[in-house]
Design an enzyme around this catalytic site. Structure first.
Site, mmCIF file in Angstrom:
data_model
loop_
_atom_site.group_PDB
_atom_site.id
_atom_site.type_symbol
_atom_site.label_atom_id
_atom_site.label_comp_id
_atom_site.label_asym_id
_atom_site.label_seq_id
_atom_site.Cartn_x
_atom_site.Cartn_y
_atom_site.Cartn_z
ATOM 1 N N CYS A 64 0.911 -1.340 0.577
ATOM 2 C CA CYS A 64 -0.487 0.081 -0.164
ATOM 3 C C CYS A 64 0.818 1.651 -0.316
ATOM 4 C CB CYS A 64 -0.663 -0.151 1.399
ATOM 5 S SG CYS A 64 -1.643 1.981 1.615
ATOM 6 N N LYS A 103 -9.525 -10.702 8.074
ATOM 7 C CA LYS A 103 -8.571 -9.096 9.131
ATOM 8 C C LYS A 103 -9.191 -9.139 10.143
ATOM 9 C CE LYS A 103 -10.662 -6.377 5.914
ATOM 10 N NZ LYS A 103 -10.971 -5.762 4.827
ATOM 11 N N GLU A 145 -5.065 6.830 9.477
ATOM 12 C CA GLU A 145 -4.714 8.068 8.588
ATOM 13 C C GLU A 145 -3.203 7.888 7.972
ATOM 14 O OE1 GLU A 145 -6.982 8.721 6.594
ATOM 15 O OE2 GLU A 145 -9.233 8.948 7.291
ATOM 16 N N VAL A 174 -5.825 0.005 6.749
ATOM 17 C CA VAL A 174 -4.272 0.757 6.380
ATOM 18 C C VAL A 174 -3.894 1.585 5.913
ATOM 19 C CG1 VAL A 174 -3.656 -1.778 7.122
ATOM 20 C CG2 VAL A 174 -3.030 -1.069 4.832
#
Length: 255
Positions: free
Chosen positions: A38, A65, A90, A78
């Protein structure tokens, strides 16, 4: 911040990122819940590595999860952290939090001068580069790809006008650089598939991008490129079901 992508992704970090993960398995007061793939995670990860803050890395399973993680962030997104038993999320908020919670760990990535600090905040919350990049990746029709590419190049040109040296503020590496670095290291996706070139963005951007992608904290939080292929293939076909992909598809701000 990003949701977990679809299925069939590689389950863990590889390359230099895997080496970094292995060094951060011992319990710490700060637990970093992450997804190796990510770009939003990489922002916070770069900050942790840049400042040598102790943390425990925990990979979030995309499809299982755990309840504990969902208690931390009910959105299931995430990055997220636990700090002294309390939860936050965040990516950019986490980067700022690390400045406040660990002021003695150097280098600080937010300047102490109030004006410059605010100026950095204006530019690290940049709403042109990331959304335009995502729109370009997901665009299917030639005219939409052309429009998205033009939008991105315009955003990069505006950003480049403010670059003062090797890094955004000059010699000082800051959260502005942290915020854009993950998209620079992934721009091979739009180079190979959407006609983007750094040359088209201008010499200033090209030099800046080359500088950022070779910084140690950026390299240490990158996995091998081949393992990104399945993830970004879904975005290139506009099939991804992450919250970011859905937002782009619907014309909304990325969550």
């Amino acid at each position: 911040m990003s949701s977990i992508p679809d299925q069939n992704i590689f389950p863990h970090a590889t390359g230099k990122a895997a080496e970094t993960v292995a060094k951060h398995q011992e319990p710490q007061e700060l637990i970093f819940h992450a997804g190796w793939f990510c770009p939003f995670v990489q922002r916070t990860w770069i900050t942790l590595e840049e400042r040598s803050i102790p943390y425990q890395y925990k990979e979030v399973n995309p499809y299982k999860k755990e309840k504990h993680f969902l208690d931390i962030n009910p959105k299931g997104l995430v990055p997220a952290i636990e700090y002294q038993g309390k939860a936050l999320y965040e990516s950019l908020i986490l980067c700022e939090f690390l400045e406040d919670a660990y002021p003695s760990y150097k280098p600080n990535l937010l300047p102490s001068d109030p004006y410059t600090r605010a100026y950095v905040r204006i530019w690290f919350i940049n709403k042109s580069i990331v959304p335009a990049t995502m729109r370009l990746i997901q665009a299917q029709e030639a005219d939409k790809q052309k429009a998205a590419l033009e939008e991105l190049l315009k955003g990069l040109a505006t950003f480049s006008e403010k670059i003062k040296g090797p890094y955004f503020l000059g010699d000082e590496f800051s959260l502005v650089d942290v915020a854009v670095a993950p998209w620079i290291v992934r721009d091979y996706i739009i180079r190979e598939n959407r006609g983007f070139t750094r040359d088209a963005a201008g010499e200033t951007w090209k030099r800046y991008a080359e500088r950022l992608e070779t910084r140690e904290s950026v390299l240490k939080t990158q996995s091998d490129k081949e393992h990104y292929a399945e993830i970004y293939g879904r975005y290139l076909r506009d099939e991804a079901q992450s919250e970011a992909a859905k937002a782009i598809r619907a014309g909304r701000a990325i969550p």
